[in-house]
Motif scaffolding. Structure first.
Motif, short mmCIF file in Angstrom:
data_model
loop_
_atom_site.label_atom_id
_atom_site.label_comp_id
_atom_site.label_asym_id
_atom_site.label_seq_id
_atom_site.Cartn_x
_atom_site.Cartn_y
_atom_site.Cartn_z
N GLU A 184 -5.30 -16.67 5.99
CA GLU A 184 -6.42 -16.51 6.92
C GLU A 184 -5.97 -16.56 8.36
OE1 GLU A 184 -8.24 -19.17 4.35
OE2 GLU A 184 -7.85 -17.29 3.32
N SER A 202 -0.70 -4.39 3.47
CA SER A 202 -1.77 -4.90 2.61
C SER A 202 -1.20 -4.95 1.19
CB SER A 202 -3.03 -4.05 2.70
OG SER A 202 -2.87 -2.85 2.01
N ILE A 203 -1.65 -5.95 0.45
CA ILE A 203 -1.06 -6.20 -0.88
C ILE A 203 -1.93 -5.55 -1.94
CG2 ILE A 203 -0.40 -8.02 -2.50
CD1 ILE A 203 0.65 -9.53 -0.16
N GLU A 204 -1.32 -4.72 -2.73
CA GLU A 204 -2.06 -3.84 -3.64
C GLU A 204 -1.62 -4.00 -5.09
OE1 GLU A 204 -4.60 -2.16 -2.56
OE2 GLU A 204 -4.25 -2.56 -0.43
N PRO A 256 -2.95 -16.21 -5.34
CA PRO A 256 -3.51 -15.44 -4.22
C PRO A 256 -2.78 -15.78 -2.92
CG PRO A 256 -5.10 -17.06 -5.04
CD PRO A 256 -3.90 -17.19 -5.89
N THR A 306 -1.31 -12.06 9.70
CA THR A 306 -1.04 -10.71 9.19
C THR A 306 0.45 -10.60 8.90
OG1 THR A 306 -2.77 -9.90 10.68
CG2 THR A 306 -1.24 -8.26 9.83
N GLN A 311 -3.12 -16.51 0.62
CA GLN A 311 -4.16 -16.85 1.60
C GLN A 311 -3.51 -16.97 2.96
OE1 GLN A 311 -4.87 -20.43 -0.39
NE2 GLN A 311 -6.57 -19.68 -1.61
N LYS A 319 -3.39 -6.87 -6.71
CA LYS A 319 -4.04 -6.86 -5.39
C LYS A 319 -4.21 -8.27 -4.84
CE LYS A 319 -7.52 -4.76 -2.59
NZ LYS A 319 -6.61 -4.57 -1.47
N ASP A 320 -3.77 -8.45 -3.61
CA ASP A 320 -3.92 -9.71 -2.86
C ASP A 320 -3.22 -10.91 -3.51
OD1 ASP A 320 -5.37 -8.38 -0.91
OD2 ASP A 320 -7.27 -8.72 -1.94
N GLN A 321 -2.30 -10.63 -4.43
CA GLN A 321 -1.58 -11.73 -5.08
C GLN A 321 -0.08 -11.56 -4.86
OE1 GLN A 321 -3.07 -13.58 -8.24
NE2 GLN A 321 -5.07 -13.02 -7.52
N GLN A 357 0.81 -1.22 0.00
CA GLN A 357 0.00 0.00 0.00
C GLN A 357 0.84 1.27 0.00
OE1 GLN A 357 0.50 -1.95 2.63
NE2 GLN A 357 0.33 -0.88 4.58
#
Ligand code: GLA
Length: 370
Positions: free
Chosen positions: A185, A361-363, A181, A188, A183, A164-166, A32
């Motif tokens: 879950e 966060s991955i953007e 992706p 952090t 993952q 994003k998210d990858q 980010q």
């Protein structure tokens, strides 16, 4: 179009450190924190560069007078413009105003973010049609020629190609890449910033590159077809480099050969959600970077040591070029606030320094904002 604003991010790297310039694999993602630039066409051939965060500017008269500046921030921009000028002429000059929230010297590729923002923005604004791989190579060249760091391609690639998210597995030999992706879950990614900016970072970086090349040359005596450490194995290393007479070269090569293999295995762990195994490999990477490759520093070692036996921390290691900057940590989200508090206190007691932290966060990679 007269004006464009683009954003190009910094990056994290999950694993695969100091492997890119050895033709190995890396596993980065864009984050980010980003550089944002506005480029506006002018009616003449001048270039007005402005660093908004530093309240500093530089005026360049014409394309013929592009040269290294004594303002380091400007060199990241000029270095990129020069790569464009080598390829083709700009129809007009332009103003560039730049701001960035990628912390400098933290190992998050603040310089690549600027270079990529400039490269991406100029390409879009002037409709030059250069593809993103070439933009990454041009940005890397700018770093080589104007910042004096013989960096690999990872940072510029991640800043331009992030999704994003990858995360992206990049083969730095073929430049083939594969997204998947991330993952995590319940977990952090936390960066802990030592605040250490080692003066030797760029010179030692270049030295590591040379040491790897020296290793390759020793191997080529017996294996002339071997091009880089990507082609080597530990048994080739043992056959060709004597650990007693050349311990330094031996250790550097050993780390890189192991890390290339580890990156591929770790990628499989991540894809199949084996976070525990992935985390163990992160710790192993840190050990190698610290003991064999010798690019860590006491503050980074301290932070990794402090989390090693904590069940909430899956994995941790220093990240990026080294000699300071951040550790990357994969932490159970519910334990994160307490861990950060604990480490901040510990770090202050042990070093007298303030620990910064960033939750990642991955953007998206470089893109046009307006
Ligand atoms: C710096 C360089 C990259 C890479 C890393 C280490 O960030 O710019 O090319 O070599 O160090 O993995």
């Amino acid at each position: 179009m007269q004006s464009i604003t683009v954003k190009a991010p910094g990056r994290i790297n999950l694993i695969g450190e100091h492997t890119d310039y050895n033709n190995g694999f890396v596993l980065p993602a864009a984050i980010q924190k980003a550089a944002t630039i506005t480029i506006t066409k002018r009616g003449d051939d001048q270039m007005h560069l402005k660093a908004l965060d530093l309240n500093d500017e530089l005026l360049i008269d014409s394309f013929a007078s592009l040269q290294k500046s004594n303002k380091q921030w400007a060199n990241y921009i000029i270095g990129v413009i020069v790569q464009f000028v080598k390829k083709q002429k700009f129809s007009t000059g332009f103003n560039i105003a730049i701001t960035s929230d990628v912390p400098i010297g933290a190992g998050l590729s603040s310089s690549a973010a600027i270079e990529c923002a400039v490269a991406y923005g100029l390409n879009e604004l002037f409709g030059l049609g250069i593809d993103k791989i070439d933009l990454a190579l041009m940005a890397q060249k700018a770093e080589h020629e104007f910042a004096g760091v013989q960096c690999g391609i990872m940072d510029q690639f991640a800043s331009l190609f992030g999704k994003k998210d990858q995360v992206v597995l990049l083969d730095c030999q073929s430049m083939e890449y594969q997204y998947f992706p991330l993952q995590l879950e319940g977990f952090t990614i936390i960066l802990l910033d030592t605040g250490v900016k080692h003066a030797l970072a760029s010179s030692e970086y270049n030295t590591r590159r040379k040491e790897c090349e020296a290793g390759v040359q020793m191997m080529q005596v017996k294996y002339p077809a071997l091009v880089s450490l990507r082609d080597a194995t530990i048994s080739i290393l043992n056959e060709t480099v004597d650990a007693n007479t050349n311990p330094l070269i031996y250790n550097r090569c050993k780390y890189v050969i192991e890390e290339i293999e580890r990156t591929l295995a770790a990628t499989e762990d991540l894809k199949s959600n084996q976070l525990l195994d992935f985390g163990k490999k992160m710790f192993a990477t840190h050990e190698g970077l610290s003991k064999l490759y010798e690019v860590s520093c006491p503050e980074l070692d301290l932070l990794v040591e402090a989390v090693k036996d904590k069940p909430a921390v899956m994995g941790a290691r220093m990240m990026g070029g080294g000699f300071g900057g951040c550790t990357i940590n994969i932490v159970a989200s519910n334990a994160a606030p307490q861990l950060i508090e604990e480490l901040t206190q510990l770090y202050e007691v042990k070093t007298g320094k303030q620990l910064q932290h960033y939750i990642v966060s991955i953007e998206e990679g470089a893109n046009v904002i307006k």
